[in-house]
Design an enzyme around this catalytic site. Structure first.
Site, PDB file in Angstrom:
ATOM      1  N   ARG A  16     -29.841 -11.014 -42.758  1.00  0.00           N
ATOM      2  CA  ARG A  16     -29.009 -12.131 -43.191  1.00  0.00           C
ATOM      3  C   ARG A  16     -27.710 -11.633 -43.823  1.00  0.00           C
ATOM      4  NH1 ARG A  16     -31.583 -16.368 -47.373  1.00  0.00           N
ATOM      5  NH2 ARG A  16     -31.440 -14.556 -48.748  1.00  0.00           N
ATOM      6  N   LYS A  65     -24.411 -16.473 -47.089  1.00  0.00           N
ATOM      7  CA  LYS A  65     -24.714 -16.172 -48.497  1.00  0.00           C
ATOM      8  C   LYS A  65     -23.526 -15.431 -49.111  1.00  0.00           C
ATOM      9  CE  LYS A  65     -28.634 -14.793 -51.382  1.00  0.00           C
ATOM     10  NZ  LYS A  65     -28.966 -16.143 -51.884  1.00  0.00           N
ATOM     11  N   GLU A  96     -31.135 -29.136 -50.406  1.00  0.00           N
ATOM     12  CA  GLU A  96     -31.725 -27.960 -51.046  1.00  0.00           C
ATOM     13  C   GLU A  96     -31.543 -28.084 -52.551  1.00  0.00           C
ATOM     14  OE1 GLU A  96     -29.579 -24.492 -49.678  1.00  0.00           O
ATOM     15  OE2 GLU A  96     -27.646 -25.502 -49.899  1.00  0.00           O
TER      16      GLU A  96
END
Length: 360
Positions: free
Chosen positions: A107, A210, A243
């Site tokens: 990721r 991210k 989320e």
């Protein structure tokens, strides 16, 4: 506040008249000390002493690891600071083993490529991930910690204060800290009160990458804390669950289905993905009827009998009160408890996602 600031400004400003008779303002105040290297390091040591304890830090700028807290620094003109142009990820150290570092590195490298940050090692993504894993492992060993949290950052690099990082070389930083520095406490993992908050969602690119841009994440948590919660629950423009501030949401429905939102406009959490994998055992046992990723309207979520938040590889946070209403019985549910057991067993005794570390 503005009038107070203006009063303070006037108190340290004086007027002078130049040779042409023009009035000019000048600042008159006590000069700030210009510190020597030794004085600066000494003062910095005092400042960081009460802060979170970091076992070790690696910086690609120097190609090595430091353990003195006052040396754990990033240049002020690093674009991680100048423009927030950086990405990061985390992994766990449990009983002297790296856990799920490969999933996080996958990721992380994808995030760096989306952020148009040149990979700092090798000529391919695969080579870069191998080198990053080696550095992470060696930094953990240097820390001496066998149970720890790891954060690693890839920045567009230091060098200037421009908008783009032209002229900079990307940098890689790793920090290793004790579990005591975790953002989730043991108390929170026994059940929390949470609130739906009215904070804008990130645009898709930032939501699924991210990056270091966590302003909206911080505001989400702060908005919930203002009401007595801690992490916050976000709802998207379609009225569906998105989320939490730094964790994914999961629910158990009345018909015993474990459901979690799709990753279209939120971060693809590594922990909730592992939870979905482990939960298949509960389907086999008949504890659950199914495991699914799907759109979850807010009204349907409120009808669920269990709710928990998942993140950080080992954080399962049961939500027992949501917007001042109990979830199910208002206690930690059976499925949530079993998920915690399965995840803890996987972390301590699993083999597929682990690397042994060679401590001296």
């Amino acid at each position: 506040h503005g009038s107070k600031a203006r009063m303070q400004l006037r108190s340290c400003a004086a007027m002078s008249i130049d040779a042409q008779g023009v009035k000019r303002r000048r600042v008159e105040t006590t000069p700030l000390p210009v510190l020597s290297r030794e004085e600066y390091v000494s003062k910095l040591r005092q400042v960081v002493e009460p802060m979170v304890k970091i076992g070790a830090m690696y910086s690609s700028l120097v190609g090595g690891v430091v353990k003195d807290p006052e040396l754990m620094t990033v240049p002020i003109h690093d674009h991680a600071i100048v423009r927030g142009h950086a990405v990061f990820d985390t992994c766990l150290v449990a009983a002297g083993r790296l856990y799920r570092v490969d999933a996080h590195l996958e990721r992380h490298v994808t995030s760096a490529e989306r952020a148009r940050i040149p990979l700092p090692f090798g000529t391919t993504a695969a080579e870069c991930k191998v080198k990053m894993r080696e550095i992470i492992a060696q930094t953990v060993v240097a820390s001496g910690l066998r149970d720890a949290g790891v954060r690693f950052y890839t920045s567009a690099g230091p060098g200037n204060f421009g908008v783009t990082p032209a002229g900079c070389t990307s940098a890689f930083y790793v920090v290793v800290m004790s579990r005591a520095a975790s953002i989730i406490s043991e108390t929170e993992m026994k059940g929390v009160r949470e609130y739906t908050v009215n904070v804008p969602l990130k645009p898709q690119l930032l939501a699924t990458t991210k990056t270091n841009n966590y302003l909206l994440n911080a505001l989400t948590s702060m908005a919930s804390k203002d009401r007595g919660g801690g992490l916050g629950i976000l709802v998207d423009g379609d009225g569906c669950i998105a989320e939490s501030c730094v964790l994914n949401c999961a629910f158990v429905t009345k018909d015993r289905r474990l459901i979690t939102p799709v990753f279209d406009h939120i971060l693809a959490g590594t922990t909730v993905r592992k939870v979905m994998e482990l939960a298949q055992a509960l389907v086999t046992e008949g504890v659950l009827s199914a495991v699914s990723q799907e759109k979850i309207p807010l009204a349907r979520a409120r009808e669920c009998v269990e709710m928990f938040l998942a993140g950080g590889d080992n954080h399962i946070v049961p939500v027992t009160m949501w917007d001042d209403m109990p979830l199910g019985t208002g206690e930690v549910g059976e499925v949530t408890g079993r998920i915690v057991q399965l995840l803890n067993h996987e972390i301590l005794h699993g083999v597929g996602d682990h690397y042994e570390l060679a401590y001296e």
